[in-house]
Design an enzyme around this catalytic site. Structure first.
Site, short mmCIF file in Angstrom:
data_model
loop_
_atom_site.label_atom_id
_atom_site.label_comp_id
_atom_site.label_asym_id
_atom_site.label_seq_id
_atom_site.Cartn_x
_atom_site.Cartn_y
_atom_site.Cartn_z
N GLU A 68 32.89 -9.16 -2.58
CA GLU A 68 32.86 -9.69 -1.22
C GLU A 68 31.52 -9.40 -0.55
O GLU A 68 30.98 -10.26 0.16
CB GLU A 68 34.00 -9.10 -0.40
CG GLU A 68 35.37 -9.63 -0.78
CD GLU A 68 36.48 -8.90 -0.04
OE1 GLU A 68 37.38 -9.59 0.48
OE2 GLU A 68 36.46 -7.65 0.00
N GLN A 69 30.99 -8.20 -0.78
CA GLN A 69 29.71 -7.85 -0.18
C GLN A 69 28.58 -8.71 -0.74
O GLN A 69 27.68 -9.12 -0.02
CB GLN A 69 29.40 -6.36 -0.38
CG GLN A 69 28.19 -5.86 0.40
CD GLN A 69 28.41 -5.90 1.90
OE1 GLN A 69 29.53 -5.87 2.39
NE2 GLN A 69 27.31 -5.96 2.65
N SER A 95 26.81 -0.69 1.14
CA SER A 95 27.55 -0.97 2.37
C SER A 95 28.69 0.02 2.58
O SER A 95 29.49 0.27 1.67
CB SER A 95 28.14 -2.39 2.33
OG SER A 95 29.02 -2.59 3.42
N HIS A 97 31.23 -0.54 4.18
CA HIS A 97 32.50 -1.26 4.11
C HIS A 97 33.18 -1.08 2.75
O HIS A 97 34.41 -1.20 2.65
CB HIS A 97 32.29 -2.74 4.42
CG HIS A 97 32.06 -3.02 5.87
ND1 HIS A 97 33.09 -3.04 6.79
CD2 HIS A 97 30.93 -3.28 6.57
CE1 HIS A 97 32.60 -3.30 7.99
NE2 HIS A 97 31.29 -3.45 7.88
N GLU A 154 23.91 -1.76 15.57
CA GLU A 154 25.19 -2.47 15.43
C GLU A 154 26.24 -1.80 16.32
O GLU A 154 26.97 -0.91 15.87
CB GLU A 154 25.66 -2.46 13.97
CG GLU A 154 24.76 -3.26 13.04
CD GLU A 154 25.39 -3.48 11.66
OE1 GLU A 154 26.50 -2.95 11.42
OE2 GLU A 154 24.77 -4.18 10.84
N TRP A 156 29.02 -2.71 17.18
CA TRP A 156 30.39 -3.08 16.78
C TRP A 156 30.88 -2.30 15.56
O TRP A 156 32.05 -2.37 15.22
CB TRP A 156 30.43 -4.58 16.44
CG TRP A 156 29.45 -4.94 15.36
CD1 TRP A 156 29.62 -4.85 14.01
CD2 TRP A 156 28.11 -5.43 15.54
NE1 TRP A 156 28.49 -5.25 13.34
CE2 TRP A 156 27.54 -5.61 14.25
CE3 TRP A 156 27.34 -5.74 16.66
CZ2 TRP A 156 26.24 -6.08 14.07
CZ3 TRP A 156 26.05 -6.20 16.48
CH2 TRP A 156 25.51 -6.38 15.20
N HIS A 157 30.00 -1.58 14.89
CA HIS A 157 30.32 -0.95 13.61
C HIS A 157 30.64 0.54 13.81
O HIS A 157 29.79 1.32 14.23
CB HIS A 157 29.13 -1.10 12.66
CG HIS A 157 29.36 -0.53 11.29
ND1 HIS A 157 29.60 -1.30 10.18
CD2 HIS A 157 29.38 0.75 10.84
CE1 HIS A 157 29.74 -0.53 9.11
NE2 HIS A 157 29.61 0.74 9.50
#
Length: 199
Positions: A68-69, A95, A97, A154, A156-157
């Protein structure tokens, strides 16, 4: 999972070697396809409940597989160009994530940008920030620390690191990189966890 694992550092200089987390759960019933690790999900749910967010704050992105990344990175290159992508999209394997400990959030108003969602510093989002550290979360990529994190600002992160680490990081206005490097014991624990993640 040990507390040390919550402090794992993932960036361009410290790529992730471990496999997919085994304790992924849906961030909430309304967004069953957005996953994070169980401990982080429990803390996030408690935090949102504590500030009375209701549906004002929504999850945008949680755990991402390596595939996905790769897809997100390549798509951003095509749509936004190299400069933007380097600033806001981590290389595959670099990442946060992929750890399942990071969550991108947005103010639930209008159209939401997947790469750069709106998460302002006032209102309910401001309330989230003020309470985040008490629930183990830090704003991972703060303004003015781009040279340290290697990622653009960022707002939002958010990253789950657990308590009391989040409180200390927030109170001292540190990045995770600075926090780990300033604490020899944590660096030792981190290196141990990193070695284990490669096995």
């Amino acid at each position: 999972m040990t507390m040390n694992e919550y402090l794992i550092l993932v960036n361009a200089e410290h790529p992730l070697k471990s496999t997919e987390p085994t304790d992924l759960v849906s961030v909430c019933a309304e967004y069953p396809d957005i996953l994070i690790r169980r401990e982080a999900q429990s803390a996030l749910s408690a935090l949102l409940l504590a500030i009375g967010s209701g549906d004002q704050i929504v999850p945008v992105s949680g755990y991402r597989s390596r595939a996905e990344q790769v897809e997100i990175y390549e798509s951003s290159l095509k749509e936004n160009g190299l400069e933007f992508t380097r600033k806001y999209v981590a290389l595959p394997g670099c990442s946060e994530h992929e750890t399942g400990l990071a969550i991108d959030l947005a103010l639930n108003e209008g159209e939401i940008d997947f790469i750069c969602p709106d998460f302002p510093y006032d209102g309910i989002c401001g309330d989230f920030r003020k309470a985040a550290a008490d629930f183990g979360f830090i704003e991972r990529y703060p303004k003015g620390k781009e040279s340290v994190t290697g990622i653009g600002h960022e707002p939002w992160h958010f990253r789950y690191v657990g308590c009391p680490h989040a409180r200390t990081i927030t109170e001292l206005a540190l990045t995770l990189e600075e926090y780990i490097s300033s604490c020899p014991d944590k660096e030792k624990d981190y290196e141990k966890d990193k070695a284990l993640s490669r096995n």
